[in-house]
Design a protein around this motif. Structure first.
Motif, PDB file in Angstrom:
ATOM      1  N   HIS A 102       0.833  -1.191   0.000  1.00 51.29           N
ATOM      2  CA  HIS A 102       0.000   0.000   0.000  1.00 51.29           C
ATOM      3  C   HIS A 102       0.879   1.256   0.000  1.00 51.29           C
ATOM      4  O   HIS A 102       1.998   1.228   0.507  1.00 51.29           O
ATOM      5  N   VAL A 103       0.344   2.328  -0.547  1.00 43.90           N
ATOM      6  CA  VAL A 103       1.092   3.577  -0.619  1.00 43.90           C
ATOM      7  C   VAL A 103       1.494   4.036   0.798  1.00 43.90           C
ATOM      8  O   VAL A 103       0.737   3.846   1.750  1.00 43.90           O
ATOM      9  N   ASP A 104       2.706   4.540   0.902  1.00 45.67           N
ATOM     10  CA  ASP A 104       3.244   5.053   2.170  1.00 45.67           C
ATOM     11  C   ASP A 104       3.598   3.983   3.192  1.00 45.67           C
ATOM     12  O   ASP A 104       3.911   4.303   4.326  1.00 45.67           O
ATOM     13  N   HIS A 105       3.520   2.724   2.808  1.00 47.39           N
ATOM     14  CA  HIS A 105       3.896   1.691   3.771  1.00 47.39           C
ATOM     15  C   HIS A 105       5.409   1.464   3.809  1.00 47.39           C
ATOM     16  O   HIS A 105       5.907   0.747   4.654  1.00 47.39           O
ATOM     17  N   GLY A 106       6.134   2.083   2.841  1.00 43.15           N
ATOM     18  CA  GLY A 106       7.602   2.076   2.947  1.00 43.15           C
ATOM     19  C   GLY A 106       8.350   1.320   1.864  1.00 43.15           C
ATOM     20  O   GLY A 106       9.502   0.943   2.062  1.00 43.15           O
ATOM     21  N   LYS A 107       7.725   1.133   0.700  1.00 43.85           N
ATOM     22  CA  LYS A 107       8.388   0.396  -0.390  1.00 43.85           C
ATOM     23  C   LYS A 107       9.672   1.099  -0.839  1.00 43.85           C
ATOM     24  O   LYS A 107      10.730   0.476  -0.945  1.00 43.85           O
ATOM     25  N   THR A 108       9.552   2.406  -1.078  1.00 41.63           N
ATOM     26  CA  THR A 108      10.707   3.151  -1.577  1.00 41.63           C
ATOM     27  C   THR A 108      11.813   3.184  -0.527  1.00 41.63           C
ATOM     28  O   THR A 108      12.989   2.992  -0.838  1.00 41.63           O
ATOM     29  N   THR A 109      11.415   3.408   0.722  1.00 38.02           N
ATOM     30  CA  THR A 109      12.401   3.459   1.800  1.00 38.02           C
ATOM     31  C   THR A 109      13.132   2.122   1.900  1.00 38.02           C
ATOM     32  O   THR A 109      14.349   2.072   2.086  1.00 38.02           O
ATOM     33  N   ASP A 120       9.391   0.258  14.404  1.00 39.54           N
ATOM     34  CA  ASP A 120       9.954   1.222  15.358  1.00 39.54           C
ATOM     35  C   ASP A 120       8.900   2.194  15.864  1.00 39.54           C
ATOM     36  O   ASP A 120       9.113   2.895  16.842  1.00 39.54           O
ATOM     37  N   LYS A 121       7.768   2.240  15.193  1.00 40.18           N
ATOM     38  CA  LYS A 121       6.765   3.240  15.590  1.00 40.18           C
ATOM     39  C   LYS A 121       6.048   2.814  16.866  1.00 40.18           C
ATOM     40  O   LYS A 121       5.740   1.636  17.040  1.00 40.18           O
ATOM     41  N   ASN A 146       6.651  -3.608   8.207  1.00 38.69           N
ATOM     42  CA  ASN A 146       7.534  -2.440   8.311  1.00 38.69           C
ATOM     43  C   ASN A 146       7.095  -1.483   9.428  1.00 38.69           C
ATOM     44  O   ASN A 146       5.990  -1.591   9.944  1.00 38.69           O
ATOM     45  N   LYS A 147       7.945  -0.561   9.731  1.00 38.20           N
ATOM     46  CA  LYS A 147       7.701   0.512  10.712  1.00 38.20           C
ATOM     47  C   LYS A 147       7.492  -0.029  12.120  1.00 38.20           C
ATOM     48  O   LYS A 147       6.705   0.521  12.892  1.00 38.20           O
ATOM     49  N   SER A 186      12.304  -2.412  10.107  1.00 38.93           N
ATOM     50  CA  SER A 186      12.121  -0.971  10.018  1.00 38.93           C
ATOM     51  C   SER A 186      13.037  -0.510   8.886  1.00 38.93           C
ATOM     52  O   SER A 186      14.256  -0.525   9.032  1.00 38.93           O
ATOM     53  N   ALA A 187      12.430  -0.134   7.796  1.00 40.82           N
ATOM     54  CA  ALA A 187      13.221   0.281   6.637  1.00 40.82           C
ATOM     55  C   ALA A 187      13.968   1.557   6.980  1.00 40.82           C
ATOM     56  O   ALA A 187      15.111   1.760   6.591  1.00 40.82           O
ATOM     57  N   LYS A 188      13.306   2.411   7.762  1.00 42.58           N
ATOM     58  CA  LYS A 188      13.890   3.702   8.082  1.00 42.58           C
ATOM     59  C   LYS A 188      15.093   3.555   9.007  1.00 42.58           C
ATOM     60  O   LYS A 188      16.120   4.192   8.806  1.00 42.58           O
TER      61      LYS A 188
END
Ligand code: GDP
Length: 597
Positions: A108-115, A210-211, A207-208, A243-245
């Motif tokens: 889904h958009v903003d879930h972190g594919k690009t990151t 860490d949040k 992903n994420k 966590s991709a970030k």
């Protein structure tokens, strides 16, 4: 309706299906399906997934009685086996050797594919020369413990859809990114449907983590609900928390990919027939056509003659994703190549053939097939024809699809068109968006008897081909009042015969000479086709049209000439335009009048 019920043929459909696959299943044209969806208030394009209930309504209209297929059967039955897989299946098993798995990242958009793609590239792409810059070619490779994984780097891009749609499913494994704070969302489900249809196994990257509001258990629950039961719940879907970030869990993810790859038969014959998929392609000002190809079987070499869709050519040079020159590339290697004569479409298959002659023959045959399709095209929707139908009282509505270069152009276009909207004829703008004219726009135009209007944008090659075969009218403008004037004329029935544009060739500006009293002359090399003195020129800079107009002078070696062909140099003066710059691309075209039917 009662008629339908009597004739209804039973058919089983999966929980979700693309418009294209539904069309295949009920043996009707995708256009008819899109029309029927529109009539039911659903705007869908050919690659869109629709759910069973919607599909069943459409199927009923076409005389089918749909029942929901058991999920497993749905997975087994969908999609053809892509040609490259069939080629590998046809190889002698003794010649097959393991190749790197090819992975695509969906979600889904903003879930972190690009990151995630960026993080993997930063941490796991093997070090090249000092300062080596990775090229963005739509794919890259990472190394882990001496093994290689190929990633398709086109998240959210149409490539995966296009590949799947064209039966050339390129990936072996899908990594589905699901944000732990957001959970399973509509595009997550769509991605699952794509992967299932392509029969590609899914690994979930949760992903994420860490949040603070990450809720792993909730996400696992949701995954289980959509058929991806996590392995620690005794299911068979690997879920890797990452966590991709913060770059946590990346190695675990890569290990999971290798684990899944090991359980599959990911092999190819490096000595076999060379075949693969076009990942992306563009025309570069300096280098000509640059295409990223993913080799799937055999070994591609510089000097090979390649056919990709309707493009062909002898490969002049080949580079890897780090921009390093390669002489050959084996299975699962993405390469950027130079030497094709035209821009192929992402998702097209490519093959190596014996000779340029054979390549031309194949391309000629393909072109003929598409011409035949064009000859049998259905009712053309042109402005002229629409006026006739207005007159005849058949239609009281002019439907438009508008594409423009920037948002700022859309607003004045829409408001000036709305001003024309008086009397008993209505202008309906189906939608107005920024971006080039794509296949979907043409598809929707065909389905809804609309005209596509482009403002400072061009149709992409696939859209142009489809428009020809479907007989959809595409009109391009660069001045708003011309656009509204034409529409107004159409409404009043005063439209002049439509002018059809025929592109003659392209040239590239390599130098600019200033000649006193005359102005600036563009020193050019003709890239393809020809430049004709009597034709018009469109100046394209960074993909945007900056000027269009007639030629004032055309010289070859100081001589005035009538035409200059591909491969030659020439000097071009443009009437009313002095701002030509090095690097500009000149498109030479003529306008042919098309008689009003
Ligand atoms: P895409 O649309 O799936 O490609 O998503 P992006 O990669 O653009 O990420 C969307 C947003 O989520 C960006 O602001 C990222 O910085 C953020 N993001 C991505 N991965 C993580 C992560 O692991 N943790 C946190 N906290 N934020 C992330």
């Amino acid at each position: 309706m009662s008629d339908n019920v009597r004739r209804a043929t039973p058919i089983e459909l999966p929980p979700t299906i693309t418009v294209r696959d539904l069309a295949k299943a009920i043996q009707s044209s995708p256009i008819d399906i899109i029309k029927s969806l529109m009539a039911n208030g659903v705007m869908a394009n050919i690659n869109q997934q629709i759910d069973f209930d919607t599909a069943a309504i459409v199927a009923a209209e076409m005389g089918y009685d749909a029942t929901l297929e058991a999920t497993e059967a749905a997975e087994e039955d969908q999609g053809e086996i892509p040609l490259w897989r069939r080629v590998i299946a046809g190889e002698n098993p003794a010649d097959l050797v393991p190749r790197p798995p090819v992975v695509t990242i969906l979600g889904h958009v903003d879930h972190g594919k690009t990151t995630l793609l960026d993080a993997l590239r930063q941490t796991h792409v093997a070090e090249g020369e000092v300062g080596g810059i990775t090229q963005h070619i739509g794919a890259y490779q990472v190394e882990l413990k001496g093994r290689t994984i190929t990633f398709l780097d086109t998240p959210g891009h149409a490539a995966f859809t296009a590949m799947r749609a064209r039966g050339a499913q390129g990936a072996d494994i899908v990594v589905l990114v699901v944000a732990a704070d957001d959970g399973v969302m509509p595009q997550t489900k769509e991605a699952i449907a794509h992967a299932k249809a392509a029969k590609v196994p899914i690994i979930v990257a949760m992903n994420k983590i860490d949040k603070p509001n990450a809720d792993r258990e909730r996400v696992k629950q949701q995954l289980a609900e959509v058929g991806l039961v996590p392995d620690d719940w005794d299911g068979d879907t690997i879920v890797v928390p990452i966590s991709a970030k913060r770059m946590i869990g990346l190695e675990d993810l890569l290990e999971a990919i290798l684990l899944v790859a090991d359980s599959m038969d990911i092999k190819a014959n490096p000595k076999g027939q060379v075949i693969g998929t076009v990942i992306e392609a563009e025309r570069d000002r300096a280098k000509g056509v640059l295409a990223t190809l993913l080799v799937q079987n055999g070994t591609l070499k510089v000097g090979d003659v390649v056919v990709a869709g309707t493009a062909h050519g002898r490969l002049r040079a080949m580079f890897d994703y780090r921009g390093r020159k390669l002489h050959k590339a084996g299975p699962s290697t993405p390469v950027s190549v130079m030497g094709l004569n035209d821009v192929p479409v992402a998702g097209d298959l490519f093959q190596v053939v014996e000779s340029e002659r054979e390549a031309r023959e194949i391309v000629f045959e393909r072109a003929q097939i598409s011409q035949q399709a064009a000859a049998t095209a259905k009712s053309a929707v042109t402005l002229e024809e629409l006026f006739d139908r207005f007159q005849a009282g058949e239609v009281r509505e002019l439907r438009l699809i508008i594409k423009a270069d920037v948002q700022g152009s859309l607003e004045p276009i829409i408001s000036s068109l709305n001003e024309l909207n008086k009397g008993d004829i209505k202008i309906t703008i189906l939608y107005a968006e920024t971006g080039n004219i794509g296949e979907n726009d043409v598809m929707l135009a065909s389905a809804s008897n609309a005209i596509v209007i482009g403002f400072n944008v061009q149709p992409d090659p696939a859209a142009r081909r489809l428009a020809e075969s479907e007989g959809v009218s595409i009109r391009i403008y660069d001045i708003i009042y011309r656009l509204t004037e034409d529409v107004e004329k159409a409404l009043k029935g005063m439209l002049e015969p439509e002018e059809k544009e025929v592109v003659l060739g392209h040239a590239e500006v390599r130098a600019v000479f200033t000649i006193r009293k005359v102005g600036n002359i563009a020193g050019c090399r003709v890239l393809d086709g020809e430049i004709r003195r009597s034709a018009r020129i469109r100046v394209i800079r960074n993909g945007e049209v900056v000027h269009e107009g007639p030629i004032a002078s055309l010289k070859h070696l100081q001589e005035d000439v009538r035409e200059v062909r591909a491969g030659f140099e020439c000097g071009i003066g443009l009437k009313g335009f002095d701002d030509v710059q090095i690097g500009d691309r000149l498109e030479c075209y003529v306008l042919e009048k098309v008689a009003v039917a």
